[in-house]
Design a protein around this motif. Structure first.
Motif, short mmCIF file in Angstrom:
data_model
loop_
_atom_site.label_atom_id
_atom_site.label_comp_id
_atom_site.label_asym_id
_atom_site.label_seq_id
_atom_site.Cartn_x
_atom_site.Cartn_y
_atom_site.Cartn_z
N ALA A 9 36.44 12.97 8.91
CA ALA A 9 35.79 13.39 10.17
C ALA A 9 35.73 14.90 10.26
CB ALA A 9 36.56 12.81 11.34
N ILE A 10 36.82 15.55 9.86
CA ILE A 10 36.85 17.02 9.90
C ILE A 10 35.82 17.60 8.93
CG2 ILE A 10 38.28 19.04 9.39
CD1 ILE A 10 40.69 17.38 10.40
N THR A 11 35.71 17.00 7.74
CA THR A 11 34.76 17.49 6.74
C THR A 11 33.32 17.40 7.24
OG1 THR A 11 36.26 16.79 4.97
CG2 THR A 11 33.96 17.20 4.36
N VAL A 12 32.95 16.26 7.79
CA VAL A 12 31.60 16.07 8.32
C VAL A 12 31.31 17.06 9.43
CG1 VAL A 12 30.07 14.48 9.54
CG2 VAL A 12 31.47 13.66 7.62
N ALA A 13 32.30 17.22 10.30
CA ALA A 13 32.11 18.15 11.42
C ALA A 13 31.94 19.58 10.92
CB ALA A 13 33.29 18.06 12.37
N THR A 14 32.70 19.93 9.89
CA THR A 14 32.61 21.29 9.33
C THR A 14 31.24 21.53 8.71
OG1 THR A 14 34.99 21.28 8.89
CG2 THR A 14 33.65 22.91 7.70
N ILE A 15 30.74 20.56 7.95
CA ILE A 15 29.42 20.70 7.33
C ILE A 15 28.34 20.85 8.38
CG2 ILE A 15 27.69 19.48 5.95
CD1 ILE A 15 30.06 18.27 4.35
N LEU A 16 28.40 20.05 9.40
CA LEU A 16 27.40 20.14 10.48
C LEU A 16 27.47 21.50 11.17
CD1 LEU A 16 27.68 16.58 12.04
CD2 LEU A 16 25.80 17.48 10.67
N ALA A 17 28.69 21.98 11.37
CA ALA A 17 28.85 23.28 12.04
C ALA A 17 28.29 24.41 11.19
CB ALA A 17 30.33 23.52 12.33
N LEU A 18 28.56 24.33 9.86
CA LEU A 18 28.05 25.36 8.97
C LEU A 18 26.52 25.32 8.90
CD1 LEU A 18 30.65 25.18 6.05
CD2 LEU A 18 30.37 27.02 7.71
N GLY A 19 25.99 24.12 8.90
CA GLY A 19 24.53 23.98 8.87
C GLY A 19 23.88 24.55 10.12
#
Length: 472
Positions: free
Chosen positions: A450-460
């Motif tokens: 969940a943290i990984t997905v959230a991080t990718i979305l935030a970076l995008g």
């Protein structure tokens, strides 16, 4: 070696010869008792030392044909007019050498009835016979000695004590220093719980005096016989002897009772007593087989009778002194195993009550441990004596061994089940720990995704906002 009764010839006319033979027998038996205590001789020569053998069946060693009165001295019972009828009946609890100890009157009685007075007169006439035998004296005991004034005269005679047996009692105030402290502390606790032996009207000073003398009495016997081990319940027997005899005479009387009747109870373990309890089952097999089957079906052992056996009912009937002293008369006139025969006839008498009890171990054990107050004891005592004549201990000892063997097997079975149950509980506990440990990493992994997905979305999102032209 047991001395056969027919080695003493009462009708031979040779009184001096008889006297020498009787004294020889008595000295032999005394030596056997003393040797048992001081040298711990093992009379059981079988391979299985824990099994009951015929030689270990406790029997009163002096034959019934022995003359009752030592040195031809006929004891005298006080005239009824001399009895203490002031509402108190007890031993003269005083000490000649420890004069600062209180005299105490620790019990109340009702005045003698006419039938009791007649019985005492019959006892007085019976013991006036200089040729009275020990068997005849024992019969008097079994029939009841009515009054404590009579008991103070005849209990020592039943135990083959004489005036020469009296010992000085100085030094009692420090006698507790001569027994192990842990034993002394246990005695103090039990003596403090012995208040039911004293009348409710006793004063505080009488209670203190009673407890002090009871402690001294117990410690004195244990000090004189260091291989005798104190057990809980011994205090109840000692209290009864003290109340009847008074401290001075109680010392020798309790010592004699301990050596003659209670020795098995005072060994290091109760293993021999646990075996002897199965005389109840061996007797029920002959007297009430269906009741025995019922007790076996609920997996109940005869240990419900342990307290009555080891205290001579003194714990149960401490407040019913008239009945309790009557039972002591009976047991002092009987062989040592007689309390088990009495327990058997009591159980058989209560058969209907037992059958109507919820058929499980707990309920049945509870019923049998609580004796009713209205048992017809005079009838039961007669039945117990008859049962002893029909099935003496040596005639049923093989059955006793077999019941005890079954007991040990059942205990091993229960022990194995308890171990298996404990192991299963430990296994289940370990499994719960493992499951809890396994759930922890899965939770971390799930959170990591969940943290990984959230991080990718935030970076995008950040890149889109920061470099919008770059996307064009």
């Amino acid at each position: 070696m047991e001395i056969e009764e027919d080695t003493v010839f009462l009708d031979s006319g040779e009184r001096e010869t008889y006297k020498k033979v009787a004294v020889s027998i008595e000295e032999h038996n005394l030596n056997v008792r003393r040797r048992n205590i001081f040298e711990t001789v093992n009379f059981d020569q079988t391979e299985n030392k824990n099994a009951i053998s015929e030689s270990s069946v406790p029997l009163v060693k002096m034959p019934d044909s022995t003359r009752a009165w030592r040195d031809n001295v006929v004891p005298r019972i006080p005239d009824i007019a001399d009895f203490s009828l002031s509402g108190k009946q007890n031993g003269v609890l005083n000490c000649k050498d420890d004069s600062d100890l209180l005299e105490g009157d620790f019990g109340d009685i009702d005045p003698l009835t006419n039938s009791e007075r007649m019985k005492i007169n019959d006892i007085r006439e019976s013991i006036a016979n200089p040729d009275m035998t020990l068997g005849e004296l024992r019969s008097l005991g079994c029939e009841g000695l009515v009054n404590d004034d009579v008991r103070r005269v005849l209990w020592p005679q039943l135990l083959r004590l004489s005036e020469e047996n009296s010992l000085p009692i100085s030094g009692l105030k420090t006698i507790q220093d001569r027994v192990p402290n842990e034993v002394y502390q246990q005695i103090l606790k039990d003596v403090a719980r012995s208040g039911s032996h004293i009348s409710q009207s006793a004063t505080e000073s009488e209670i203190e005096s009673f407890q002090e003398q009871l402690t001294q009495l117990i410690c004195w016997v244990l000090h004189r016989h260091s291989t005798l081990n104190y057990y809980q319940g011994y205090n109840d027997i000692a209290a009864t002897v003290l109340i009847v005899m008074g401290l001075e005479k109680a010392l020798n009387v309790l010592e004699a009772i301990s050596l003659e009747f209670l020795e098995r109870f005072m060994e290091k373990t109760m293993e021999k007593v646990n075996q002897e309890l199965f005389y109840i089952f061996a007797l029920l097999e002959r007297e009430h087989a269906s009741l025995l089957e019922h007790l076996e079906n609920v997996e109940l052992f005869p240990h419900f009778a342990l307290a009555e056996y080891t205290t001579w009912y003194a714990h149960k009937y401490a407040e019913n002194r008239k009945l309790l002293h009557r039972l002591f008369d009976y047991f002092l006139g009987s062989p040592p195993l007689m309390p088990l025969y009495l327990s058997t006839v009591i159980v058989a008498h209560r058969a209907t009550e037992i059958f109507n009890t919820t058929p499980d171990m707990g309920h049945t054990h509870q019923v049998l441990c609580n004796l009713p107050d209205d048992l017809p004891y005079e009838t039961l005592l007669v039945k117990a004596k008859k049962l002893y004549r029909e099935y003496p201990p040596e005639s049923i000892i093989n059955d006793v061994r077999e019941y005890d063997r079954k007991r040990k097997c059942k205990e091993q079975e229960w022990k194995a089940k308890a171990i298996a149950s404990r192991q299963e509980r430990e296994k289940q506990r370990q499994l719960r720990i493992v499951k809890s440990t396994l759930r922890f990493p899965f939770r971390i992994i799930r959170n990591y995704k969940a943290i990984t997905v959230a991080t990718i979305l935030a970076l995008g999102t950040y890149a889109l906002l920061k470099f919008p032209s770059g996307l064009n």
